[in-house]
Design an enzyme around this catalytic site. Structure first.
Site, PDB file in Angstrom:
ATOM      1  N   ARG A  69       0.897  -1.144   0.125  1.00 55.26           N
ATOM      2  CA  ARG A  69      -0.188  -0.014   0.026  1.00 55.26           C
ATOM      3  C   ARG A  69       0.851   1.170  -0.074  1.00 55.26           C
ATOM      4  O   ARG A  69       0.239   2.168  -0.397  1.00 55.26           O
ATOM      5  CB  ARG A  69      -0.895  -0.033   1.177  1.00 55.26           C
ATOM      6  CG  ARG A  69      -2.164   0.541   0.913  1.00 55.26           C
ATOM      7  CD  ARG A  69      -3.299   0.277   1.858  1.00 55.26           C
ATOM      8  NE  ARG A  69      -2.723   0.348   2.995  1.00 55.26           N
ATOM      9  CZ  ARG A  69      -2.983  -0.507   4.035  1.00 55.26           C
ATOM     10  NH1 ARG A  69      -3.689  -1.897   3.702  1.00 55.26           N
ATOM     11  NH2 ARG A  69      -2.279  -0.456   5.577  1.00 55.26           N
ATOM     12  N   TYR A 126     -14.889  21.890 -11.591  1.00 53.71           N
ATOM     13  CA  TYR A 126     -15.304  20.345 -12.273  1.00 53.71           C
ATOM     14  C   TYR A 126     -16.629  20.040 -11.437  1.00 53.71           C
ATOM     15  O   TYR A 126     -16.262  19.927 -10.098  1.00 53.71           O
ATOM     16  CB  TYR A 126     -13.923  19.474 -12.169  1.00 53.71           C
ATOM     17  CG  TYR A 126     -14.474  18.141 -12.684  1.00 53.71           C
ATOM     18  CD1 TYR A 126     -14.791  17.882 -13.857  1.00 53.71           C
ATOM     19  CD2 TYR A 126     -14.242  17.159 -11.759  1.00 53.71           C
ATOM     20  CE1 TYR A 126     -15.136  16.753 -14.319  1.00 53.71           C
ATOM     21  CE2 TYR A 126     -14.181  15.529 -12.156  1.00 53.71           C
ATOM     22  CZ  TYR A 126     -14.939  15.486 -13.291  1.00 53.71           C
ATOM     23  OH  TYR A 126     -15.028  14.224 -13.906  1.00 53.71           O
ATOM     24  N   ASP A 198      -6.795  22.821  -8.873  1.00 54.87           N
ATOM     25  CA  ASP A 198      -7.022  21.890  -9.875  1.00 54.87           C
ATOM     26  C   ASP A 198      -6.094  22.436 -11.148  1.00 54.87           C
ATOM     27  O   ASP A 198      -6.713  23.235 -11.971  1.00 54.87           O
ATOM     28  CB  ASP A 198      -8.362  21.689 -10.199  1.00 54.87           C
ATOM     29  CG  ASP A 198      -8.565  20.289 -11.234  1.00 54.87           C
ATOM     30  OD1 ASP A 198      -7.591  20.284 -11.851  1.00 54.87           O
ATOM     31  OD2 ASP A 198      -9.360  19.582 -11.023  1.00 54.87           O
ATOM     32  N   LYS A 223      -5.612  12.843 -17.810  1.00 52.51           N
ATOM     33  CA  LYS A 223      -5.819  13.636 -19.050  1.00 52.51           C
ATOM     34  C   LYS A 223      -4.418  13.565 -19.559  1.00 52.51           C
ATOM     35  O   LYS A 223      -3.883  12.650 -20.060  1.00 52.51           O
ATOM     36  CB  LYS A 223      -6.250  15.034 -18.527  1.00 52.51           C
ATOM     37  CG  LYS A 223      -7.626  15.124 -17.635  1.00 52.51           C
ATOM     38  CD  LYS A 223      -8.768  14.452 -18.371  1.00 52.51           C
ATOM     39  CE  LYS A 223     -10.252  14.588 -17.556  1.00 52.51           C
ATOM     40  NZ  LYS A 223     -10.126  13.590 -16.655  1.00 52.51           N
TER      41      LYS A 223
HETATM   42  C1  LIG Z   1     -10.456  19.515 -14.524  1.00 51.60           C
HETATM   43  C2  LIG Z   1     -10.832  18.186 -13.982  1.00 51.60           C
HETATM   44  N1  LIG Z   1     -10.372  18.000 -12.726  1.00 51.60           N
HETATM   45  C3  LIG Z   1     -10.576  16.717 -12.141  1.00 51.60           C
HETATM   46  C4  LIG Z   1     -11.177  15.595 -13.041  1.00 51.60           C
HETATM   47  C5  LIG Z   1     -11.247  14.364 -12.476  1.00 51.60           C
HETATM   48  O1  LIG Z   1     -10.410  13.247 -13.059  1.00 51.60           O
HETATM   49  P1  LIG Z   1     -10.630  11.714 -12.966  1.00 51.60           P
HETATM   50  O2  LIG Z   1     -11.587  11.532 -14.021  1.00 51.60           O
HETATM   51  O3  LIG Z   1      -9.204  11.177 -13.040  1.00 51.60           O
HETATM   52  O4  LIG Z   1     -11.200  11.397 -11.668  1.00 51.60           O
HETATM   53  C6  LIG Z   1     -11.600  15.859 -14.450  1.00 51.60           C
HETATM   54  C7  LIG Z   1     -12.052  14.818 -15.297  1.00 51.60           C
HETATM   55  O5  LIG Z   1     -12.715  15.132 -16.320  1.00 51.60           O
HETATM   56  C8  LIG Z   1     -11.465  17.398 -14.887  1.00 51.60           C
HETATM   57  O6  LIG Z   1     -11.848  17.539 -16.054  1.00 51.60           O
END
Ligand SMILES: Cc1ncc(COP(=O)(O)O)c(C=O)c1O
Length: 413
Positions: A69, A126, A198, A223
């Protein structure tokens, strides 16, 4: 995983060297040395004797074998590589890996808030970040206040004595508003709040988050870093103080990523710079072309001069990516959907930042509470749009595909 070498390599070079510690890969003068840290699969790590077993848990240090872990060299190499792109993390700073971007956002927020605290969140966050705050953090006594991302005064007004964390997302991944991160971070720090960003859109190649006052920089590695639409992961990078808290929280909650996934993401990292360059150039060319089309009311692409947020983007960012949005001139949701359905090269699906182009309908009104949609200055009839994630295809082919979509939109009216 704590920080690696601090020598000042250019980002392009660092993409090729990051995380490749000789103790994980071997060195050229040793037989069996390899380029990439191998996939190190283990749940159990064995100890020589009971004395060594007892010693293990007492030494909860990065890079020390204990139990699966806490990872092994494959995960440590990825975490260390990501930290290398945020040199402002400083000594003792590091990166935690999570099984998704959403898990990384949760890990960062939970490191900073306690019952009774206030979280201040940008209104363009998001959507699952909003849902996490509204439906889940609220149950634990954490109140969330949203602010208009383009209004620094609204941000200042949302802060209070109980604010312990701020979540920014710049540009917002749907509507692309750029926030004045350094100014907001300075205000939040006056209140003793932790600033979480973010940073998925820009990655540290485009926005050095910690150097601009951010305490915890979060990315969905799903992404750009993974880059191939076949793996999910998240990261949170911070200086020593916040890294220690992130690490403790992740360990307590049992957050771990598989070595196979870590190897995929590390592989993606090596080509991320080239992919971002190409996607950015194609996105800019397409955004310019769309801006001149009569069907388009507004292109939301901060990289484009004249587009909302461009001045802040030009001041603070060193790079961009292929993700941008546009609003259609009038029309209905059904007409917009006809456009999306007519596209042949753009896959219809969630996520972005992969090698292939994607499209999603853009209809953000329900996902904001502190800022208007349509945006100020826009005709209220201009509500429906699309979001494009531009991949590595020839932009001329993508343009031809979009022309086909716009023709379908006009035909559906
Ligand atoms: C700006 C942003 N932050 C976080 C995430 C979340 O990422 P994950 O899909 O890897 O959980 C996304 C997913 O589309 C996103 O567009």
């Amino acid at each position: 995983m704590a920080k690696g070498p601090t020598d000042p390599l250019s980002p392009a070079t660092r993409l090729t060297t990051a995380g490749r510690r000789p103790e994980w890969t071997g060195t050229g003068d040793q037989p069996g040395a390899v380029v990439n840290p191998p996939v190190w699969r283990a749940s159990t790590h064995l100890y020589a004797d009971t004395a060594a077993l007892k010693y293990g848990p007492q030494r909860n240090e990065d890079g020390r074998f204990y139990y699966g872990r806490r990872g092994a060299p494959t995960q440590w190499a990825l975490a260390e590589a990501l930290t290398e792109f945020e040199p402002a993390a400083g000594p003792g700073g590091g990166t935690m890996l999570y099984p998704s971007g959403v898990a990384a956002i949760a890990g960062a927020i939970l490191a900073a808030v306690r019952p009774g605290d206030v979280l201040v969140m940008t209104d363009n966050a998001y959507e699952p970040s909003r849902v996490m705050a509204r439906n889940w953090l609220a149950q634990w006594g954490v109140e969330t206040r949203w602010f208009d991302p383009t209004d620094p005064a609204a941000f200042a007004a949302a802060l209070c004595e109980r604010t312990r964390a701020v979540l920014l997302e710049s540009p917002g991944s749907l509507t692309m508003e750029v926030q004045d991160v350094p100014a907001m971070a300075a205000l939040a720090h006056e209140r003793g709040a932790c600033v979480i960003l973010d940073n998925t859109w820009a990655s540290p190649l485009g926005f050095a988050a910690l150097a601009h006052g951010v305490d915890i920089s979060v990315m969905s590695l799903t992404k750009h870093v993974g880059g191939h639409s076949d793996v999910m992961m998240g990261s949170a990078t911070a200086g020593a103080e916040w890294y220690r808290k992130l690490r403790m929280g992740a360990q307590v909650l049992g957050q771990v990523v598989s070595p196979d996934d870590a190897a995929l993401v590390l592989r993606g990292l090596r080509t991320m710079g080239l992919r971002l360059e190409r996607e950015t150039a194609s996105a800019l060319a397409l955004a310019r072309w769309l801006e001149g089309r009569p069907e388009i009311a507004r292109v939301l692409c901060p990289m484009l001069p004249g587009s909302p947020g461009h001045d802040l983007w030009a001041r603070d960012f060193t790079g961009g990516c292929g993700l941008f949005s546009m609003v259609l001139r009038g029309g209905t949701a059904a007409e917009r959907d006809a456009l999306v359905d007519a596209l042949a090269l753009f896959g219809i699906g969630y996520s972005w930042g992969g090698f292939e182009s994607l499209v999603t309908p853009l209809d953000p009104a329900h996902a904001r509470s502190a800022s208007p949609w349509p945006l100020p200055g826009m005709d209220p009839a201009d509500r429906f749009g699309i979001r494009l994630s531009i991949g590595l295809e020839d932009p001329a082919d993508l343009q031809a595909d979009l022309e086909r979509g716009l023709a379908a939109w006009a035909a559906a009216a």
